[in-house]
Design an enzyme around this catalytic site. Sequence first.
Site, PDB file in Angstrom:
ATOM      1  N   ARG A  57       8.814 108.197 109.733  1.00 25.88           N
ATOM      2  CA  ARG A  57       9.885 109.043 110.251  1.00 25.88           C
ATOM      3  C   ARG A  57      10.819 108.325 111.223  1.00 25.88           C
ATOM      4  NH1 ARG A  57       6.015 111.778 108.409  1.00 25.88           N
ATOM      5  NH2 ARG A  57       4.835 110.102 109.340  1.00 25.88           N
ATOM      6  N   THR A  58      10.269 107.687 112.225  1.00 23.36           N
ATOM      7  CA  THR A  58      11.120 107.172 113.302  1.00 23.36           C
ATOM      8  C   THR A  58      12.046 106.078 112.770  1.00 23.36           C
ATOM      9  OG1 THR A  58       9.280 107.632 114.778  1.00 23.36           O
ATOM     10  CG2 THR A  58      11.111 106.354 115.689  1.00 23.36           C
ATOM     11  N   LYS A  87       4.462  83.663 113.864  1.00 22.13           N
ATOM     12  CA  LYS A  87       4.386  82.232 114.214  1.00 22.13           C
ATOM     13  C   LYS A  87       4.154  82.053 115.710  1.00 22.13           C
ATOM     14  CE  LYS A  87       8.224  81.596 111.102  1.00 22.13           C
ATOM     15  NZ  LYS A  87       9.644  81.208 111.141  1.00 22.13           N
ATOM     16  N   ARG A 108       9.421  99.547 118.115  1.00 23.24           N
ATOM     17  CA  ARG A 108       8.076 100.136 118.276  1.00 23.24           C
ATOM     18  C   ARG A 108       7.096  98.995 118.460  1.00 23.24           C
ATOM     19  NH1 ARG A 108       5.584 104.768 114.498  1.00 23.24           N
ATOM     20  NH2 ARG A 108       6.965 105.950 115.863  1.00 23.24           N
ATOM     21  N   HIS A 136       7.050 108.066 123.666  1.00 21.67           N
ATOM     22  CA  HIS A 136       7.847 108.131 122.427  1.00 21.67           C
ATOM     23  C   HIS A 136       8.991 109.117 122.724  1.00 21.67           C
ATOM     24  CE1 HIS A 136       9.033 108.099 118.343  1.00 21.67           C
ATOM     25  NE2 HIS A 136       7.884 108.373 117.742  1.00 21.67           N
TER      26      HIS A 136
HETATM   27  N1   CP Z   1       6.390 111.054 114.451  1.00 20.57           N
HETATM   28  C1   CP Z   1       6.404 109.704 114.253  1.00 20.57           C
HETATM   29  O1   CP Z   1       6.597 108.903 115.189  1.00 20.57           O
HETATM   30  O2   CP Z   1       6.220 109.345 112.952  1.00 20.57           O
HETATM   31  P1   CP Z   1       6.195 107.843 112.427  1.00 20.57           P
HETATM   32  O3   CP Z   1       4.994 107.152 113.013  1.00 20.57           O
HETATM   33  O4   CP Z   1       6.124 107.962 110.922  1.00 20.57           O
HETATM   34  O5   CP Z   1       7.473 107.178 112.885  1.00 20.57           O
END
Ligand code: CP
Length: 308
Positions: A57-58, A87, A108, A136
Amino acid sequence: MKKLNGLISATQLADRSLLESLFTAAAAMERHDAARTLKLSLSGRILATIFYEPSTRTRLSFEAAMQKLGGSILTAENARENSSAAKGESIADAIRVIGGYADVIVMRHFEEGAARSAAEISPVPLINAGDGAGEHPTQALVDTYTMTKELGSIAGKRIALVGDLLYGRTIHSLLQLLSLYEGVSIDLIAPPNLRLPAQYTEYLSANKVMFRESESLENVLSDVDVLYITRVQRERFSSVAEYEAIKDSYFVDAAMASRMKPGAVILHALPRLNEIAAEVDADPRAAYFRQARNGLFIRMALLEYLLT
Ligand code: CP
């Protein structure tokens, strides 16, 4: 409030007028997208996604958001293995380099605090798309936007946050935004070894947010306006046995859902494993797929806010 230059923590969003303006912009994005009247406001701009942990999603909603607004994307998916991190390149060096190619970076990482360190050296705005068990913040925007859309208002609502509250970065960000709304009451429902860290309970107390901690979902099910259930995250446990022992602590099926208020809403940041039965998906109160779609419009609004 000074305009944001990047987004690392929900703390930076502690301003109701900023939230309302992002929500209004997200709603306009959704209307214009449906009518095919979106302005290409980010034409010529580039978004780089660098993900050291998996995502559906993100990452994809950020990339779709940028492209819908006329921008382009560079993507380093599975960056742990498929970027020069494999590396031995440091995050700091990678971010300096990527910041020379892109106008905004979405990152991320598996380590708490990595986004903050990266933002300190990034030459362009950096958005935290999840840092280990830290935060998040864009998911928290999605979640509060979804609650507002589904319920009309968050003020005065009783909200159960259920599951892995220890490692759940979505929860750590979300409760900071919930604390901005008057009269919110939060039920923190978790097994004893996945309780919310003290820094966040202290945050709720300092902000005079009513909250209760408990292990029992059953006891609050019929009283809550929002049931927000989370995945127990296998990737955060060092012991498989410990994960296996608690992974199915909470499960919502149709029988459980039938005990909830008619106007309640069921949320999950997804991905789900065994927290919500597929039979619940047809329940109009099951809003988790609408929640995921809202992520597209919130991220469009955020990118336009940061880059124009
Ligand atoms: N909700 C969420 O962060 O989903 P993903 O891990 O798929 O990005």
